[in-house]
Design a protein around this motif. Sequence first.
Motif, PDB file in Angstrom:
ATOM      1  N   TYR A   1       2.056   1.834  -3.621  1.00  0.00           N
ATOM      2  CA  TYR A   1       0.844   2.454  -4.342  1.00  0.00           C
ATOM      3  C   TYR A   1       0.794   3.798  -4.266  1.00  0.00           C
ATOM      4  CZ  TYR A   1      -3.950   2.609  -6.011  1.00  0.00           C
ATOM      5  OH  TYR A   1      -5.158   2.890  -6.671  1.00  0.00           O
ATOM      6  N   PHE A   2       0.650   4.189  -2.998  1.00  0.00           N
ATOM      7  CA  PHE A   2       0.336   5.665  -2.722  1.00  0.00           C
ATOM      8  C   PHE A   2       1.547   6.493  -2.890  1.00  0.00           C
ATOM      9  CE2 PHE A   2      -3.423   3.662  -0.488  1.00  0.00           C
ATOM     10  CZ  PHE A   2      -4.446   4.413  -1.197  1.00  0.00           C
TER      11      PHE A   2
ATOM     12  N   ALA B   1       1.029  -1.190   0.131  1.00  0.00           N
ATOM     13  CA  ALA B   1       0.039  -0.058  -0.146  1.00  0.00           C
ATOM     14  C   ALA B   1       0.952   1.294  -0.181  1.00  0.00           C
ATOM     15  CB  ALA B   1      -0.919  -0.151   1.141  1.00  0.00           C
TER      16      ALA B   1
ATOM     17  N   GLY C   1      -9.112   8.452  -0.889  1.00  0.00           N
ATOM     18  CA  GLY C   1      -8.014   7.644  -1.554  1.00  0.00           C
ATOM     19  C   GLY C   1      -7.418   8.135  -2.877  1.00  0.00           C
TER      20      GLY C   1
ATOM     21  N   SER D   1      -7.724  -1.477  -5.176  1.00  0.00           N
ATOM     22  CA  SER D   1      -7.398  -1.483  -3.715  1.00  0.00           C
ATOM     23  C   SER D   1      -5.828  -1.095  -3.524  1.00  0.00           C
ATOM     24  CB  SER D   1      -7.614  -2.814  -3.148  1.00  0.00           C
ATOM     25  OG  SER D   1      -7.030  -3.065  -1.870  1.00  0.00           O
ATOM     26  N   GLY D   2      -5.452  -0.208  -2.861  1.00  0.00           N
ATOM     27  CA  GLY D   2      -4.101   0.023  -2.627  1.00  0.00           C
ATOM     28  C   GLY D   2      -3.053  -1.396  -1.981  1.00  0.00           C
TER      29      GLY D   2
ATOM     30  N   ALA E   1      -1.771  -4.159  -4.270  1.00  0.00           N
ATOM     31  CA  ALA E   1      -1.535  -3.571  -5.577  1.00  0.00           C
ATOM     32  C   ALA E   1       0.037  -3.775  -5.904  1.00  0.00           C
ATOM     33  CB  ALA E   1      -1.737  -1.932  -5.651  1.00  0.00           C
TER      34      ALA E   1
END
Length: 279
Positions: free
Chosen positions: A30-31, A27, A215, A152-153, A156
């Motif tokens: 991803y972010f 996550a 998100g 979904s992070g 991912a």
Amino acid sequence: MRAIDFHVHLPTPEWLDQTLAGYTEAAERYFRSPVSRQSLKDVARQYEEWDLVGVLLAWDAETATQRPRLSNEYVAQAVADFPGRFVGFGSVDPLKGAEAVRGVERIAELGLRGVKFHPSIQKFAPDDERHWPIFAKCQELGLPGLFHTGTSGIGAGMPGGQGIRLDYCRPIRLDTLAAEFPRLQVIAAHFGYPWHEELLAIALHKTNVHIDISGWAPRYIPESVVSALKGRLQDQFLFGSDYPFIQPPRCLDELDQLGISQQVLDKVLRSNAERLLQI
């Protein structure tokens, strides 16, 4: 109060290193945002500095993930310890059946204001009638249901997405739910990307469906979603950040750059959430 942040995860070791163990790193990639561990007191101080009320989310996916839950009692205590700063949503594991129904009752007893579901992580389909007693109990007790929708992070960029199935979080599954339980307030988190057009159609059709914009950095929100927020669906949109993966001040600053009128912005930041939370 500047806004109500409708989507707040607690960056405490209890969530990041226990409940989310093995998922956090993907996550963060991803972010593109490493997450530092903080205490509840630290989070409360930040939200006070930002002049925000945060909706804290419990987490229970024990059956599917074999990881401990972030309990409803933990979130309720956080709300009690910092009055006026936080509102709490509980969580139940739908795969626990009757125990999950009793869990919804416990959430109401604790004074929490809604129930958080993550169908992809919890490995259940909201439109599967086996789980409907849970939603019937939510409707009976006046507890909104907040559902992760779309991609979904978590998982991912990993082989098999760490076993997380995105189809459980397709918005159309919530259409069935909203139709069968018209007094249940359904909140679709993250506007269902890449099925956001599907979600907009559902929300236009059913007034008990609401959309949170968490998100996403607002400058990347698809134009059709922003247009609906400004227009016909302005009473059904909610501000949220997805903290700690995205920082609320960034979201608020970028929202200000989208040409949203102050009247509509007030609804999205505060009054729509106040109505749903009955505060």
